[in-house]
Motif scaffolding. Structure first.
Motif, mmCIF file in Angstrom:
data_model
loop_
_atom_site.group_PDB
_atom_site.id
_atom_site.type_symbol
_atom_site.label_atom_id
_atom_site.label_comp_id
_atom_site.label_asym_id
_atom_site.label_seq_id
_atom_site.Cartn_x
_atom_site.Cartn_y
_atom_site.Cartn_z
ATOM 1 N N LEU A 133 9.815 -51.227 1.492
ATOM 2 C CA LEU A 133 8.853 -50.185 1.128
ATOM 3 C C LEU A 133 8.953 -49.804 -0.347
ATOM 4 N N ASP A 134 8.199 -48.771 -0.717
ATOM 5 C CA ASP A 134 8.213 -48.258 -2.088
ATOM 6 C C ASP A 134 9.459 -47.412 -2.314
ATOM 7 N N GLN A 135 9.570 -46.846 -3.496
ATOM 8 C CA GLN A 135 10.773 -46.073 -3.835
ATOM 9 C C GLN A 135 10.956 -44.848 -2.954
ATOM 10 N N ARG A 136 9.842 -44.278 -2.478
ATOM 11 C CA ARG A 136 9.926 -43.095 -1.616
ATOM 12 C C ARG A 136 10.036 -43.454 -0.131
ATOM 13 N N MET A 137 9.997 -44.732 0.196
ATOM 14 C CA MET A 137 10.045 -45.202 1.586
ATOM 15 C C MET A 137 8.887 -44.620 2.404
ATOM 16 N N THR A 138 7.697 -44.941 1.975
ATOM 17 C CA THR A 138 6.480 -44.477 2.638
ATOM 18 C C THR A 138 5.948 -45.614 3.504
ATOM 19 N N TYR A 139 6.039 -45.456 4.823
ATOM 20 C CA TYR A 139 5.698 -46.537 5.752
ATOM 21 C C TYR A 139 4.296 -46.350 6.325
ATOM 22 N N THR A 140 3.332 -46.107 5.429
ATOM 23 C CA THR A 140 1.924 -45.988 5.815
ATOM 24 C C THR A 140 1.076 -46.552 4.673
ATOM 25 N N CYS A 141 -0.215 -46.617 4.898
ATOM 26 C CA CYS A 141 -1.124 -47.265 3.954
ATOM 27 C C CYS A 141 -1.155 -46.565 2.599
ATOM 28 N N GLY A 142 -1.049 -47.337 1.536
ATOM 29 C CA GLY A 142 -1.204 -46.799 0.191
ATOM 30 C C GLY A 142 -2.668 -46.656 -0.181
ATOM 31 N N TYR A 143 -2.926 -45.935 -1.266
ATOM 32 C CA TYR A 143 -4.292 -45.696 -1.751
ATOM 33 C C TYR A 143 -4.417 -46.419 -3.085
ATOM 34 N N TRP A 144 -5.151 -47.546 -3.096
ATOM 35 C CA TRP A 144 -5.156 -48.462 -4.229
ATOM 36 C C TRP A 144 -6.348 -48.285 -5.161
ATOM 37 N N TRP A 327 4.326 -55.190 1.206
ATOM 38 C CA TRP A 327 5.514 -55.125 2.058
ATOM 39 C C TRP A 327 6.039 -56.518 2.379
ATOM 40 N N TYR A 328 5.117 -57.439 2.638
ATOM 41 C CA TYR A 328 5.513 -58.813 2.957
ATOM 42 C C TYR A 328 6.254 -59.455 1.777
ATOM 43 N N HIS A 329 5.716 -59.303 0.598
ATOM 44 C CA HIS A 329 6.360 -59.908 -0.576
ATOM 45 C C HIS A 329 7.736 -59.284 -0.833
ATOM 46 N N ASN A 330 7.857 -57.971 -0.626
ATOM 47 C CA ASN A 330 9.163 -57.319 -0.757
ATOM 48 C C ASN A 330 10.140 -57.842 0.295
ATOM 49 N N SER A 331 9.659 -57.993 1.521
ATOM 50 C CA SER A 331 10.513 -58.488 2.600
ATOM 51 C C SER A 331 11.005 -59.897 2.314
ATOM 52 N N GLU A 332 10.098 -60.755 1.849
ATOM 53 C CA GLU A 332 10.471 -62.130 1.535
ATOM 54 C C GLU A 332 11.518 -62.173 0.421
ATOM 55 N N ALA A 333 11.296 -61.362 -0.605
ATOM 56 C CA ALA A 333 12.205 -61.378 -1.755
ATOM 57 C C ALA A 333 13.598 -60.884 -1.382
ATOM 58 N N ASN A 334 13.682 -59.955 -0.426
ATOM 59 C CA ASN A 334 14.959 -59.333 -0.086
ATOM 60 C C ASN A 334 15.572 -59.860 1.208
ATOM 61 N N TRP A 350 8.931 -60.691 12.181
ATOM 62 C CA TRP A 350 8.542 -59.716 11.162
ATOM 63 C C TRP A 350 7.449 -60.280 10.266
ATOM 64 N N ARG A 351 7.547 -61.557 9.924
ATOM 65 C CA ARG A 351 6.519 -62.216 9.118
ATOM 66 C C ARG A 351 5.188 -62.224 9.871
ATOM 67 N N TYR A 352 5.242 -62.545 11.150
ATOM 68 C CA TYR A 352 4.033 -62.578 11.978
ATOM 69 C C TYR A 352 3.397 -61.186 12.046
ATOM 70 N N TYR A 353 4.225 -60.181 12.197
ATOM 71 C CA TYR A 353 3.753 -58.792 12.261
ATOM 72 C C TYR A 353 3.021 -58.398 10.980
ATOM 73 N N LEU A 354 3.653 -58.558 9.837
ATOM 74 C CA LEU A 354 3.051 -58.113 8.583
ATOM 75 C C LEU A 354 1.786 -58.892 8.241
ATOM 76 N N LEU A 355 1.823 -60.210 8.389
ATOM 77 C CA LEU A 355 0.695 -61.030 7.963
ATOM 78 C C LEU A 355 -0.460 -61.000 8.958
ATOM 79 N N SER A 356 -0.180 -60.906 10.246
ATOM 80 C CA SER A 356 -1.277 -60.801 11.216
ATOM 81 C C SER A 356 -1.994 -59.461 11.060
ATOM 82 N N CYS A 357 -1.240 -58.406 10.780
ATOM 83 C CA CYS A 357 -1.871 -57.099 10.563
ATOM 84 C C CYS A 357 -2.677 -57.089 9.262
ATOM 85 N N ALA A 358 -2.154 -57.720 8.222
ATOM 86 C CA ALA A 358 -2.914 -57.822 6.969
ATOM 87 C C ALA A 358 -4.235 -58.534 7.217
#
Length: 386
Positions: A133-144, A327-334, A350-358
């Motif tokens: 997640l982000d620095q604040r650990m926000t586990y919901t949709c961001g506003y881009w 989130w997926y790219h962060n997960s892959e990197a870490n 976890w990969r299936y979860y993030l990418l299927s939802c995306a």
């Protein structure tokens, strides 16, 4: 994850079988091929994958992926194409009838069951989520809208909510489903409010103690929302309503009404679905969010009748695609630092979860809504914020 492993074969795809011909004709409608050379094509590595998917829908497809029986270089694009072609509506597995009946007839989000998602999903470990997640650990949709990074998108979302709630110093705010406290910390730091957060995750509550040590006026309560009785100036719920369930929507809104002062505002941030006739995805239900259920807008508006005035509805579901991919790219990197904690089956899950939802958000199959409610209507009208 102790899932059975099928015996591998050099010929996992038989183009002459009736099931394979039928599946290939369906996939062609989404421009997806079996063992094709494009990054969104499905690479079959073991027998039974197609039969499993036809018989058990996404539950069979997802479990086969977790076992490594098929692969796809761009899984997010695969699901975007599949969902835009509405192929999931063309397959009605008979084995899932029980799941549909259970979803419709039982209260799977009762007080006793409500803690299951905290134990199975949110308690995977604070370090694991911090890496994703982000620095604040926000586990919901961001506003881009004006953001370029995940941190910027999440800060923008938190500030958007604060402005929609018209926060002012000295207010007391209830956060139903507070997660790791990102909203409470932001609102306390930037708007001078006091916050109380409800969570059913022990890991999140423990993490919240760190915010309290920083001197922020926030309180974490490890309790079900139905047990709250205190009254607040403002109430917010960010990404928790997906765990409430249609049999509890009215009771949930009654709790909010009971806890909100007469001149207060309530903001609901939730994922939603387009069709009221669909049930929760069986793979997501089994492996990611037990007992979860997405509402429709009509579910929400029916639940608030006589309790609230709907002041504003804002849909920015397309932003969840960007958030999930971040989130997926962060997960892959870490991922290397968690190999000792989680096995390869979990990694593929976890990969299936993030990418299927995306892919589902990109296909606009599911949405992200923010709704603002008042008890008696804002005098002179509610000033929309974007």
């Amino acid at each position: 994850m102790n899932l059975p492993t099928l015996e591998r074969t050099s010929q996992p795809f038989n183009p002459t079988s009736s099931s394979h011909r039928f599946a290939a004709s369906l996939m062609a409608q989404a421009d997806i091929q079996f063992n094709g050379d494009r990054p969104w094509d499905m690479q079959l590595k073991a027998p039974g994958v197609i039969e499993n998917a036809l018989a058990r829908g996404n539950l069979g497809l997802g479990e086969s992926y977790m076992q490594g029986h098929w692969d796809c270089e761009q899984l997010d694009v695969f699901f975007t194409r599949l969902l835009r072609a509405q192929l999931h509506q063309r397959i009605k597995p008979t084995q899932l009838i029980y799941h549909a009946l259970r979803t419709r007839l039982l209260n799977r989000q009762s007080v006793k069951r409500a803690w299951e998602v905290g134990e199975k999903h949110y308690d995977l470990g604070n370090e694991f989520y911090a890496a994703m997640l982000d620095q604040r650990m926000t586990y919901t949709c961001g506003y881009w809208k004006d953001a370029c990074t995940l941190d910027e998108a999440q800060e923008a979302k938190l500030d958007l909510i604060c402005r929609k709630l018209q926060l002012a110093p000295g207010m007391r705010v209830l956060d139903i489903g507070c997660g790791w406290g990102s909203f409470m910390a932001y609102a306390a730091e930037h708007y001078g409010v006091e916050c109380v957060g409800l969570t059913i995750s022990k890991e999140q509550a423990d993490f919240g103690k760190r915010l309290i040590k920083k001197g922020l006026p926030v309180e974490f309560r490890l309790q079900d929302y139905r047990d709250e009785t205190e009254r607040f100036d403002r109430i917010v719920s960010i990404g928790m309503f997906e765990h409430v369930g249609r049999k509890n929507y009215r009771a949930y809104m009654e709790v909010v009404s009971r806890c909100l002062k007469d001149e207060g505002l309530f903001l609901l941030h939730t994922i939603g679905k387009n069709l009221g006739t669909t049930v929760s995805d069986p793979w997501i239900d089994k492996y990611i969010f037990p007992n979860g259920e997405l509402p429709t807008l009509s579910h929400i508006t029916d639940a608030v009748e006589t309790l609230f005035v709907v002041e504003d509805i804002h849909n920015f579901g397309a932003d969840y695609d960007k958030t999930l991919m971040a989130w997926y790219h962060n997960s892959e990197a870490n991922w290397p630092q968690f190999k000792g904690q989680f096995n390869p089956t979990f990694y593929r899950m976890w990969r299936y979860y993030l990418l299927s939802c995306a892919g589902a958000f990109r296909a606009r199959e599911i949405q992200l809504w923010q709704l603002v409610f008042s008890k008696q209507g804002v005098a002179g009208g509610y000033a929309r914020v974007s």
